[in-house]
Enzyme design. Structure first.
Site, PDB file in Angstrom:
ATOM      1  N   SER A   1       0.807  -1.114  -0.074  1.00 38.24           N
ATOM      2  CA  SER A   1      -0.059  -0.092  -0.077  1.00 38.24           C
ATOM      3  C   SER A   1       0.792   1.218   0.126  1.00 38.24           C
ATOM      4  O   SER A   1       0.511   2.291  -0.689  1.00 38.24           O
ATOM      5  CB  SER A   1      -1.073   0.029   1.243  1.00 38.24           C
ATOM      6  OG  SER A   1      -1.578  -1.137   1.111  1.00 38.24           O
TER       7      SER A   1
ATOM      8  N   GLY B   1      -6.038  -3.965  -7.299  1.00 36.75           N
ATOM      9  CA  GLY B   1      -6.890  -3.007  -7.067  1.00 36.75           C
ATOM     10  C   GLY B   1      -6.137  -1.676  -7.083  1.00 36.75           C
ATOM     11  O   GLY B   1      -6.776  -0.627  -7.612  1.00 36.75           O
TER      12      GLY B   1
ATOM     13  N   SER C   1     -12.586   1.818  -0.368  1.00 35.83           N
ATOM     14  CA  SER C   1     -12.125   2.971  -0.185  1.00 35.83           C
ATOM     15  C   SER C   1     -10.968   3.475  -1.096  1.00 35.83           C
ATOM     16  O   SER C   1     -10.829   4.713  -0.977  1.00 35.83           O
ATOM     17  CB  SER C   1     -11.290   2.723   1.369  1.00 35.83           C
ATOM     18  OG  SER C   1     -10.046   1.930   1.068  1.00 35.83           O
TER      19      SER C   1
ATOM     20  N   GLU D   1      -8.946  -6.691   4.825  1.00 32.77           N
ATOM     21  CA  GLU D   1      -7.856  -7.489   4.298  1.00 32.77           C
ATOM     22  C   GLU D   1      -7.337  -8.508   5.273  1.00 32.77           C
ATOM     23  O   GLU D   1      -6.569  -9.754   4.942  1.00 32.77           O
ATOM     24  CB  GLU D   1      -6.666  -6.718   3.865  1.00 32.77           C
ATOM     25  CG  GLU D   1      -5.881  -6.176   4.949  1.00 32.77           C
ATOM     26  CD  GLU D   1      -4.887  -4.648   4.382  1.00 32.77           C
ATOM     27  OE1 GLU D   1      -3.959  -4.991   4.623  1.00 32.77           O
ATOM     28  OE2 GLU D   1      -5.309  -3.992   3.657  1.00 32.77           O
TER      29      GLU D   1
ATOM     30  N   ARG E   1     -14.339 -13.152  -1.250  1.00 32.85           N
ATOM     31  CA  ARG E   1     -13.598 -13.729  -0.165  1.00 32.85           C
ATOM     32  C   ARG E   1     -14.205 -14.652   1.034  1.00 32.85           C
ATOM     33  O   ARG E   1     -14.080 -15.470   1.977  1.00 32.85           O
ATOM     34  CB  ARG E   1     -12.555 -12.866   0.639  1.00 32.85           C
ATOM     35  CG  ARG E   1     -11.315 -12.717  -0.143  1.00 32.85           C
ATOM     36  CD  ARG E   1     -10.297 -11.522   0.417  1.00 32.85           C
ATOM     37  NE  ARG E   1      -9.242 -11.433  -0.266  1.00 32.85           N
ATOM     38  CZ  ARG E   1      -8.418 -10.500  -0.073  1.00 32.85           C
ATOM     39  NH1 ARG E   1      -8.695  -9.409   0.863  1.00 32.85           N
ATOM     40  NH2 ARG E   1      -7.174 -10.481  -0.875  1.00 32.85           N
TER      41      ARG E   1
ATOM     42  N   ARG F   1      -4.370 -13.893  -0.167  1.00 31.10           N
ATOM     43  CA  ARG F   1      -4.718 -13.868   1.361  1.00 31.10           C
ATOM     44  C   ARG F   1      -5.344 -15.421   1.223  1.00 31.10           C
ATOM     45  O   ARG F   1      -5.383 -15.842   2.678  1.00 31.10           O
ATOM     46  CB  ARG F   1      -5.385 -12.855   1.691  1.00 31.10           C
ATOM     47  CG  ARG F   1      -4.573 -11.546   1.460  1.00 31.10           C
ATOM     48  CD  ARG F   1      -4.867 -10.477   2.534  1.00 31.10           C
ATOM     49  NE  ARG F   1      -4.416  -9.226   2.206  1.00 31.10           N
ATOM     50  CZ  ARG F   1      -2.871  -8.835   2.619  1.00 31.10           C
ATOM     51  NH1 ARG F   1      -2.336  -9.957   3.131  1.00 31.10           N
ATOM     52  NH2 ARG F   1      -2.592  -7.917   2.087  1.00 31.10           N
TER      53      ARG F   1
ATOM     54  N   LYS G   1       1.758 -12.048  -5.370  1.00 31.39           N
ATOM     55  CA  LYS G   1       1.093 -10.698  -5.631  1.00 31.39           C
ATOM     56  C   LYS G   1       1.818  -9.695  -4.872  1.00 31.39           C
ATOM     57  O   LYS G   1       1.613  -8.485  -5.041  1.00 31.39           O
ATOM     58  CB  LYS G   1      -0.396 -10.999  -5.288  1.00 31.39           C
ATOM     59  CG  LYS G   1      -1.302  -9.628  -5.445  1.00 31.39           C
ATOM     60  CD  LYS G   1      -2.731  -9.986  -5.371  1.00 31.39           C
ATOM     61  CE  LYS G   1      -3.612  -8.906  -5.079  1.00 31.39           C
ATOM     62  NZ  LYS G   1      -3.542  -8.046  -6.553  1.00 31.39           N
TER      63      LYS G   1
END
Length: 441
Positions: A31, A104, A179, A326, A357, A398, A423
Site C-alpha cells: 500500500s 486494485g 475505499s 484484508e 472471499r 490471502r 502478488k
C-alpha cells in the site's frame, strides 16, 4: 465467486512439529509502495523510494508509470542503505496500455493519473479484474471533466483519454465497495486545476485506515488536505491544487503480510519477532496486535521489533473488521482452530475483492470439516476437528496464506497455487519453511 481452478500445482502445507521461534523480516508495504510511486511520479522534482516492495502488484504499478513516461530507475539509496527506486517525473503521455493484473491499487489509482497525460491510455488486466468494482472512479472522473470509454460497464477494460490536465472540483461518489475510490481521486488531486473535494455518499466506508494512509502521504509531499479526522465534514476530503515535492521515502514493512507469521506463533504457542515494526503507522495491519492478543497471544514493541508470543490456546473472537477487511482470511483461519466460536463482522465488501472471499473461506474451511456460515456482512465460525484436503485459493494471495495457517495444525492440507502469494509477498513458501525450521531471519 470465480470457479475453482483445477490445473494449478498443489503445495503440501507444512505441519508444525512444535512451537515456532523465529525472526521474520517482512518485505515493504504494498500500500505504501504503490502510493509512494504515484506521488513521486506526480511530483515537481525527482524522489527516492527506499526498501520498496517488489511484488507483482508493485512491479505492475512501476511498469504502468514507465509506460506513461515516468523514469523509475533501480538504484542504491542516497545513504547507501540498500536497494531503492529513483523516480524521475516527466511529462505524462500516451498512447499507452496499462496492464493492471488483478491489482486494485493499479486499476483505481492510475486512471486519475491518466487524465493528466496527453493521449489515450488503455487499461486492461486479468479476467478477474473485469469483475472488480471501478464505477466510483469512472463516475468521479467524468464528473470532474474526464473522458472515459468503458462501454458503460463501470469496469475494465477501458480507455482514459488524457487531455494533459483535469479541471477538478467537487464530486460525489459512492465508495462503499472500496475505499480505494476515494484514495484514487485524492492522490492525483494536487495536479487538478481546482484540486478536488470528494464527498462519499453511500453506505459505511470500509478500510478507513487506507484513506488515512493516503492523506498522511499526501501531506508528506507538501499537499494541503482537509479531512474528517482533523475536524472536517464527515465523509468529505478536500485537496488543494499545488506542486508536490520529491521526497526520500523509506517504505515500512507490510504489517498485513506479517499476519501468517504472527498466526504461526499463536497456533503453535511459539514466538515470532517482526523487525522494524513502526511505533506509529496508518497501516491497517497494526491492528493485528490487538486482535491476536484478544485471541490468546501477547505482544511487545522492543528494540528488536514486535515480539509476539502465543499461549498455546486460541480463543474465539467477535470483531468488527470493517476497517481491516484484508485481515479477514487469516483471522478466519485462526478462528477455525480456536476453542470457541467467532463472528467476523463488517466485511460484506470482501465479496468484491480478488475473489468473493466470504464465499471462498466458507467453502474451503467447510471442505476440511469446518463449520462456517456466511452472514449478511461476514462469517460465523464454529470450530470443529479439521482434516486434510485441497485448499483452493482462487488466485487470491490471502486465501493462500490462510490455507498455510490451517496447515500448521492440520495434517494433509494442500494449498492450490501457493505461487499467487507473489502478488504481495514474494518467496512466501521459502519464508514459511525457514520459520518452521529456524533457518531464516
Amino acid at each position: 465467486m470465480t470457479e475453482t481452478p483445477v490445473h494449478h500445482a498443489l503445495w503440501p502445507a507444512p505441519l508444525a512439529s512444535g512451537a515456532v521461534d523465529a525472526t521474520i523480516t517482512v518485505p515493504g508495504s504494498k500500500s505504501v509502495t504503490n502510493r509512494g510511486l504515484v506521488l513521486a511520479a506526480l511530483a515537481a522534482e525527482p524522489g527516492w523510494l527506499r526498501r520498496p516492495l517488489r511484488s507483482r502488484d508493485t512491479l505492475l504499478m512501476a511498469e504502468a508509470l514507465r509506460a506513461l513516461g515516468v523514469g523509475i530507475e533501480e538504484a542504491v539509496g542516497p545513504d547507501g542503505s540498500g536497494e531503492a527506486w529513483r523516480v524521475i517525473p516527466a511529462g505524462l503521455h500516451g498512447p499507452a496500455t496499462v496492464d493492471v493484473g488483478n491489482a486494485g491499487t493499479v486499476m483505481r489509482f492510475l486512471p486519475p493519473v491518466a487524465t493528466l497525460a496527453d493521449g489515450p491510455i488503455r487499461f486492461d488486466g486479468d479476467p478477474r479484474s473485469y469483475e472488480r468494482p471501478l464505477g466510483g472512479v469512472i463516475d468521479g472522473l467524468r464528473a470532474l471533466g474526464a473522458r472515459v470509454d468503458d462501454d458503460n460497464r463501470g469496469a475494465l477494460p477501458m480507455t482514459v483519454h488524457g487531455a494533459g490536465a483535469l479541471e477538478g472540483g467537487r464530486v460525489e461518489i459512492d465508495a462503499s465497495s472500496s475505499s480505494q475510490f476515494v484514495s484514487a481521486l485524492l492522490l492525483s488531486a494536487p495536479r487538478f486545476n481546482q484540486g478536488v473535494e470528494v464527498r462519499h455518499v453511500g453506505a459505511k466506508l470500509p478500510s478507513l485506515p487506507h484513506i488515512r494512509m493516503t492523506v498522511d502521504m499526501l501531506r508528506c509531499v507538501g499537499a494541503q488536505v482537509d479531512e474528517p479526522e482533523t475536524g472536517g465534514e464527515p465523509n468529505v476530503w478536500r485537496v488543494s491544487h499545488s506542486a508536490l515535492l520529491g521526497r526520500d521515502l523509506t517504505v515500512e514493512p507490510d504489517l498485513s503480510n506479517a499476519q501468517p507469521f504472527l498466526a504461526a506463533a499463536l497456533i503453535t504457542g511459539g514466538t515470532v519477532v517482526i523487525p522494524d515494526w513502526p511505533a506509529r503507522t496508518t497501516q491497517p495491519g497494526d491492528q493485528l496486535r490487538r486482535i491476536f492478543t484478544e485471541m490468546g497471544g501477547t505482544c511487545q514493541l522492543t528494540d528488536r521489533g514486535l515480539v509476539f508470543k502465543g499461549s498455546g490456546r486460541i480463543h474465539g473472537i467477535d470483531v468488527d473488521l470493517s476497517e481491516v477487511g484484508e485481515l479477514t482470511p487469516g483471522i478466519a483461519a485462526v478462528a477455525a482452530l480456536a476453542d470457541s466460536p467467532s463472528t467476523l463482522r463488517g466485511v460484506a465488501h470482501l465479496r468484491l475483492h480478488e475473489t468473493d472471499r466470504l464465499a471462498a473461506l466458507t467453502k474451503e474451511i467447510n471442505e476440511l470439516g469446518g463449520d462456517v456460515t456466511e452472514t449478511e456482512d461476514g462469517l460465523h465460525i464454529r470450530p470443529r476437528p479439521l482434516h486434510g484436503g485441497v485448499f483452493h485459493t482462487y488466485d487470491d494471495h490471502r486465501m493462500a496464506t490462510a490455507g498455510a495457517i490451517i496447515g500448521l495444525a492440520v495434517e494433509g492440507v494442500q494449498v492450490e497455487n501457493v505461487a499467487t502469494t507473489a502478488k504481495t509477498l514474494p518467496d512466501f513458501p521459502e519464508m514459511w519453511d525457514a520459520m518452521l525450521t529456524g533457518t531464516g531471519s
